[in-house]
Each structure stands twice: as structure tokens, then as C-alpha cells.
Design a protein around this motif. Structure first.
Motif, PDB file in Angstrom:
ATOM      1  N   GLY A 125     -13.163  15.455  -9.042  1.00 33.31           N
ATOM      2  CA  GLY A 125     -12.332  14.311  -9.579  1.00 33.31           C
ATOM      3  C   GLY A 125     -11.185  13.895  -8.701  1.00 33.31           C
ATOM      4  O   GLY A 125     -10.309  13.137  -9.290  1.00 33.31           O
ATOM      5  N   GLY A 126     -11.135  14.594  -7.602  1.00 32.93           N
ATOM      6  CA  GLY A 126      -9.958  14.209  -6.446  1.00 32.93           C
ATOM      7  C   GLY A 126     -10.093  12.584  -6.488  1.00 32.93           C
ATOM      8  O   GLY A 126     -11.111  12.115  -6.121  1.00 32.93           O
ATOM      9  N   GLN A 127      -8.958  12.049  -6.276  1.00 31.16           N
ATOM     10  CA  GLN A 127      -8.976  10.602  -5.785  1.00 31.16           C
ATOM     11  C   GLN A 127      -8.008  10.340  -4.452  1.00 31.16           C
ATOM     12  O   GLN A 127      -7.052  10.997  -4.452  1.00 31.16           O
ATOM     13  CB  GLN A 127      -8.740   9.506  -6.937  1.00 31.16           C
ATOM     14  CG  GLN A 127      -9.734   9.816  -8.032  1.00 31.16           C
ATOM     15  CD  GLN A 127      -9.415   8.546  -9.310  1.00 31.16           C
ATOM     16  OE1 GLN A 127      -8.249   8.184  -9.245  1.00 31.16           O
ATOM     17  NE2 GLN A 127     -10.302   8.916 -10.377  1.00 31.16           N
ATOM     18  N   PHE A 128      -8.332   9.351  -3.926  1.00 29.91           N
ATOM     19  CA  PHE A 128      -7.666   8.732  -2.781  1.00 29.91           C
ATOM     20  C   PHE A 128      -7.414   7.169  -2.746  1.00 29.91           C
ATOM     21  O   PHE A 128      -8.483   6.746  -3.258  1.00 29.91           O
ATOM     22  CB  PHE A 128      -8.202   9.227  -1.599  1.00 29.91           C
ATOM     23  CG  PHE A 128      -8.295  10.750  -1.281  1.00 29.91           C
ATOM     24  CD1 PHE A 128      -7.564  11.649  -0.557  1.00 29.91           C
ATOM     25  CD2 PHE A 128      -9.583  11.372  -1.760  1.00 29.91           C
ATOM     26  CE1 PHE A 128      -7.718  12.969  -0.440  1.00 29.91           C
ATOM     27  CE2 PHE A 128      -9.677  12.645  -1.785  1.00 29.91           C
ATOM     28  CZ  PHE A 128      -8.698  13.384  -0.984  1.00 29.91           C
ATOM     29  N   ASP A 129      -6.285   6.708  -2.244  1.00 33.24           N
ATOM     30  CA  ASP A 129      -6.061   5.576  -2.258  1.00 33.24           C
ATOM     31  C   ASP A 129      -6.488   5.131  -0.846  1.00 33.24           C
ATOM     32  O   ASP A 129      -7.024   5.880  -0.231  1.00 33.24           O
ATOM     33  CB  ASP A 129      -4.600   4.827  -2.547  1.00 33.24           C
ATOM     34  CG  ASP A 129      -3.783   5.563  -1.464  1.00 33.24           C
ATOM     35  OD1 ASP A 129      -4.091   5.873  -0.504  1.00 33.24           O
ATOM     36  OD2 ASP A 129      -2.409   5.168  -1.607  1.00 33.24           O
ATOM     37  N   TRP A 130      -6.534   3.666  -0.520  1.00 34.42           N
ATOM     38  CA  TRP A 130      -7.188   2.866   0.563  1.00 34.42           C
ATOM     39  C   TRP A 130      -6.332   3.258   1.781  1.00 34.42           C
ATOM     40  O   TRP A 130      -7.004   2.869   2.765  1.00 34.42           O
ATOM     41  CB  TRP A 130      -7.527   1.490   0.304  1.00 34.42           C
ATOM     42  CG  TRP A 130      -6.068   0.788  -0.445  1.00 34.42           C
ATOM     43  CD1 TRP A 130      -6.273   0.494  -1.604  1.00 34.42           C
ATOM     44  CD2 TRP A 130      -4.977   0.179   0.317  1.00 34.42           C
ATOM     45  NE1 TRP A 130      -5.025  -0.199  -1.726  1.00 34.42           N
ATOM     46  CE2 TRP A 130      -4.161  -0.272  -0.616  1.00 34.42           C
ATOM     47  CE3 TRP A 130      -4.533   0.350   1.614  1.00 34.42           C
ATOM     48  CZ2 TRP A 130      -3.094  -0.940  -0.419  1.00 34.42           C
ATOM     49  CZ3 TRP A 130      -3.314  -0.451   2.059  1.00 34.42           C
ATOM     50  CH2 TRP A 130      -2.615  -0.995   0.952  1.00 34.42           C
ATOM     51  N   SER A 131      -5.399   4.027   1.727  1.00 30.36           N
ATOM     52  CA  SER A 131      -4.571   4.581   2.858  1.00 30.36           C
ATOM     53  C   SER A 131      -5.015   6.016   3.124  1.00 30.36           C
ATOM     54  O   SER A 131      -4.431   6.359   4.171  1.00 30.36           O
ATOM     55  CB  SER A 131      -3.150   4.342   2.628  1.00 30.36           C
ATOM     56  OG  SER A 131      -2.550   5.409   1.802  1.00 30.36           O
ATOM     57  N   GLY A 132      -5.423   6.629   2.444  1.00 30.24           N
ATOM     58  CA  GLY A 132      -5.876   8.052   2.293  1.00 30.24           C
ATOM     59  C   GLY A 132      -5.080   8.952   1.840  1.00 30.24           C
ATOM     60  O   GLY A 132      -5.249  10.224   1.808  1.00 30.24           O
ATOM     61  N   GLN A 133      -4.071   8.543   1.019  1.00 33.13           N
ATOM     62  CA  GLN A 133      -3.114   9.587   0.219  1.00 33.13           C
ATOM     63  C   GLN A 133      -4.029   9.787  -1.149  1.00 33.13           C
ATOM     64  O   GLN A 133      -4.787   8.813  -1.502  1.00 33.13           O
ATOM     65  CB  GLN A 133      -1.987   8.753  -0.224  1.00 33.13           C
ATOM     66  CG  GLN A 133      -1.031   8.526   1.257  1.00 33.13           C
ATOM     67  CD  GLN A 133       0.270   7.842   0.703  1.00 33.13           C
ATOM     68  OE1 GLN A 133       0.323   6.794   0.056  1.00 33.13           O
ATOM     69  NE2 GLN A 133       1.294   8.561   1.250  1.00 33.13           N
ATOM     70  N   VAL A 134      -3.563  11.014  -1.433  1.00 30.82           N
ATOM     71  CA  VAL A 134      -4.268  11.670  -2.792  1.00 30.82           C
ATOM     72  C   VAL A 134      -3.412  10.892  -3.950  1.00 30.82           C
ATOM     73  O   VAL A 134      -2.245  10.689  -3.971  1.00 30.82           O
ATOM     74  CB  VAL A 134      -3.877  13.066  -2.769  1.00 30.82           C
ATOM     75  CG1 VAL A 134      -4.100  13.540  -4.177  1.00 30.82           C
ATOM     76  CG2 VAL A 134      -4.660  13.823  -1.943  1.00 30.82           C
ATOM     77  N   THR A 135      -3.927  10.330  -4.822  1.00 28.30           N
ATOM     78  CA  THR A 135      -3.782   9.720  -5.976  1.00 28.30           C
ATOM     79  C   THR A 135      -4.043  10.393  -7.318  1.00 28.30           C
ATOM     80  O   THR A 135      -3.261  10.274  -8.281  1.00 28.30           O
ATOM     81  CB  THR A 135      -4.180   8.153  -6.289  1.00 28.30           C
ATOM     82  OG1 THR A 135      -5.608   8.382  -6.277  1.00 28.30           O
ATOM     83  CG2 THR A 135      -3.671   7.381  -5.303  1.00 28.30           C
TER      84      THR A 135
END
Length: 174
Positions: A125-135
Motif C-alpha cells: 500500500g505504499g504510495q508516491f507522488d509524480w515527483s517520486g516522493q512518498v505520500t
């Protein structure tokens, strides 16, 4: 007397042959330690950054790993936070997100949802934004950025350039 000089000559001759054999053996051993030419060639990948369409994620391959390349749209660039801008790689005036496409939690390959402009790692369930940062955790950090060097409109993966070194020095990537 002649017997002594013959022994001396034979000893020197044997020593010379043994020395040449030892050097030959060392050269042969060194060749087995060197990487194969195919491995050396796989170490560097050149990407022509002019071929990427805006807003579309393209997956390249470098050293057997997926490399995510996303050319950001003007809206994406305008809406970025300072931390997101710090992860940008600018080539020819265009902003790119470029990273190793493996989740920093357990190495899964996250999927990209263009509608949400986000990456989801389905395993935990890990998520990243379109810059590659963890959200959303569990990933401990954003996507890793591979070593790169910019030459004109090309990016050479596997070579350390000043832009990459600055990102590494500031802690943006490992």
C-alpha cells in the motif's frame, strides 16, 4: 669450473622461464576478474530526452532495473512544492522525474495512475507522488534516482554528473 658455470646458466634460464610463466599467469587471472564487455556496456544507458511526451510515464531499463521517466507538463511544474522541485531534473528546459522504478520498501514495481498522477505499490500500500516522493508509508524514502550525467539533450545513466552529485550531497537520493 665449467660445471659450475653451466649450473649458473641453467639456474638463470630456469628463473627467466618461471618469471615469464608467472607474469602470464597473473595476466590470465586478471582477465578473469575483469567484467565481460557485455557487462561493461550494460553499465551506461544514454536516453534522448527530446523523445518523451509530456505527462506520459515511460519505463526504460538500466542494469536490469526499471527506470521511470516522466516529462512533466507545465501544470505539474507550476503546482510543485519546493521539495518536489528539488527532485526535478531539467534537460533542455523541460522538467523530468527520473527514478529507479522500485519501491524503497521491499523492491516491488509500483504502478502509475495517470489520472491521479501517483504511484501505488500494491504489495503493502505504499504510495508516491509524480515527483517520486512518498505520500503513504511503509516506503522509508522516495524513489531512488540513478546516477546520471546530462550532455546536451541526452542523459547518460550510470555516470555521475554535477547535477546528480548535488542531489546526492543534499540527501535527495542515496
Amino acid at each position: 669450473m665449467q660445471n659450475i658455470s653451466r649450473r649458473g646458466f641453467m639456474g638463470k634460464a630456469f628463473g627467466a622461464v618461471a618469471g615469464v610463466g608467472a607474469v602470464g599467469s597473473l595476466v590470465a587471472m586478471k582477465k578473469t576478474w575483469d567484467p565481460l564487455p557485455s557487462v561493461k556496456a550494460a553499465g551506461f544507458t544514454t536516453l534522448d530526452m527530446t523523445k518523451y511526451p509530456e505527462g506520459e510515464l515511460i519505463t526504460e531499463k538500466w542494469r536490469g532495473k526499471p527506470i521511470f521517466v516522466l516529462k512533466k507538463t507545465a501544470e505539474m511544474v507550476a503546482s510543485q512544492t519546493a521539495t518536489q522541485k528539488a527532485r526535478d531534473i531539467v534537460v533542455g528546459g523541460s522538467h523530468f522525474m527520473l527514478c529507479i522504478g522500485l519501491c524503497t520498501h521491499l523492491g516491488c514495481i509500483p504502478g502509475y495512475n495517470p489520472a491521479e498522477k501517483a504511484f501505488l505499490c500494491a504489495c503493502h500500500g505504499g504510495q508516491f507522488d509524480w515527483s517520486g516522493q512518498v505520500t503513504k508509508v511503509p516506503p522509508p524514502r522516495g524513489f531512488d534516482i540513478p546516477p546520471f550525467k546530462i550532455e546536451g539533450n541526452n542523459m547518460i545513466l550510470g555516470e555521475v554528473g554535477p547535477e546528480y552529485q548535488a542531489m546526492k550531497d543534499s540527501g535527495i537520493t542515496l
